[in-house]
Design an enzyme around this catalytic site. Sequence first.
Site, PDB file in Angstrom:
ATOM      1  N   TYR A 129       2.814  -2.923   0.885  1.00  0.00           N
ATOM      2  CA  TYR A 129       1.401  -3.303   0.896  1.00  0.00           C
ATOM      3  C   TYR A 129       1.133  -4.433  -0.099  1.00  0.00           C
ATOM      4  O   TYR A 129       2.077  -5.031  -0.641  1.00  0.00           O
ATOM      5  CB  TYR A 129       0.536  -2.067   0.664  1.00  0.00           C
ATOM      6  CG  TYR A 129       0.663  -1.072   1.790  1.00  0.00           C
ATOM      7  CD1 TYR A 129       0.224  -1.396   3.073  1.00  0.00           C
ATOM      8  CD2 TYR A 129       1.273   0.166   1.595  1.00  0.00           C
ATOM      9  CE1 TYR A 129       0.377  -0.501   4.132  1.00  0.00           C
ATOM     10  CE2 TYR A 129       1.428   1.056   2.646  1.00  0.00           C
ATOM     11  CZ  TYR A 129       0.977   0.715   3.915  1.00  0.00           C
ATOM     12  OH  TYR A 129       1.139   1.581   4.967  1.00  0.00           O
TER      13      TYR A 129
ATOM     14  N   GLY B  95       5.862  15.384   0.589  1.00  0.00           N
ATOM     15  CA  GLY B  95       4.928  14.882   1.579  1.00  0.00           C
ATOM     16  C   GLY B  95       4.833  15.771   2.794  1.00  0.00           C
ATOM     17  O   GLY B  95       4.000  16.671   2.873  1.00  0.00           O
TER      18      GLY B  95
END
Length: 364
Positions: free
Chosen positions: A179, A321
């Site tokens: 990102y 996760g």
Amino acid sequence: MRLLEPVRLGELSLANRVVMAPLTRCRADNPDFAPTEIMQRYYVQRAGAGLIVSEATIISPEGRGYPYTPGIWSDAQVEAWQRVTDAVHAAGGRMVCQLWHCGRLSLPDHHGGEAPLAPSAVNPEIEMFSGGAGLKKTVTPRAMTREEIAATVADFGRAAKNALAAGFDGVEVHSSNGYLIHQFLSPLANRRDDEYGGSIENRARFFFEVLDAVVAEVPAARVGFRLNPMMNRAHGLLVDENTVADFEHLVRGANRYGLAYLHLTEPFMPKQLEGAPGALAEVAPHFRPIAQMPMVANGAFDARKAEAWLEAGWCDAVAFGKPFISNPDLVERFRRGVPLAAWDADTFYQGGERGFVDYPVLGA
């Protein structure tokens, strides 16, 4: 069991060393891009984690990259997040907000048809989830002006301030996974010839300006940051022969801030890195001697591997996760030593309650 021992990350006192990793789930399906009631239920179900890192949360409209992801730039979003954090705190949990700008990992769909912003006009050349239209190919982004860079730095600071107003216990700067901040760091995405490009000192400038803006609003000991040096090809490969040295420079520079933690991701798909120059098979053990702050390790851990890494001193906590998606009571399952429930990948981003808040807990 080391995983179940309390730990302190900066000013964050955690009941155990099990961290819920940030997980994009695409449930903010409203015009305000604000957390919804089912998102509140989802996080409360997982409040047994020592620390919840929120799903990646957009700092500004310009930072959007995916459909139905929440923001932290508006009053409506702050109010909705306040309901989430209040409920998590009431359940005994701790929660930080992960601050996110997608940069070139976006589509014109999210920007009124215009190209997304990035350090340079370099297309990652991947396909991205666009919601109802399925996968779409990325476009060449527009290189940010100096004024847009300064405005984005200010957006990170404002988002950090909003996160505290929303009741979060701290923030995590999303500097990884290809990102915007990661794009500035990598010469494969950043081809600028000004003070933000070229040398690692210049390419890291944006990260440190963001960090300065964030710690001006949030105590540094409540600020973490996430890095994924071994970025796989899913978001555009950003690994070259200088990557490890570049991230060593970044971590050494971050040492001077007195931050809460460094969140390091192990390679998502190690086979994709085969043949990549400068690739690391294990990330946290390499950076542990360099980082002068607590470390959280993330990346396909199970309880046995997490225990081994904690015992070896390679990290202070471990982030999970996908196991948290299908096991809201993950900490209790670790405590009892019982098998984990399997997740349904088809429901990760589909919206609605199924595969989100309907996974069973022990004894239910």
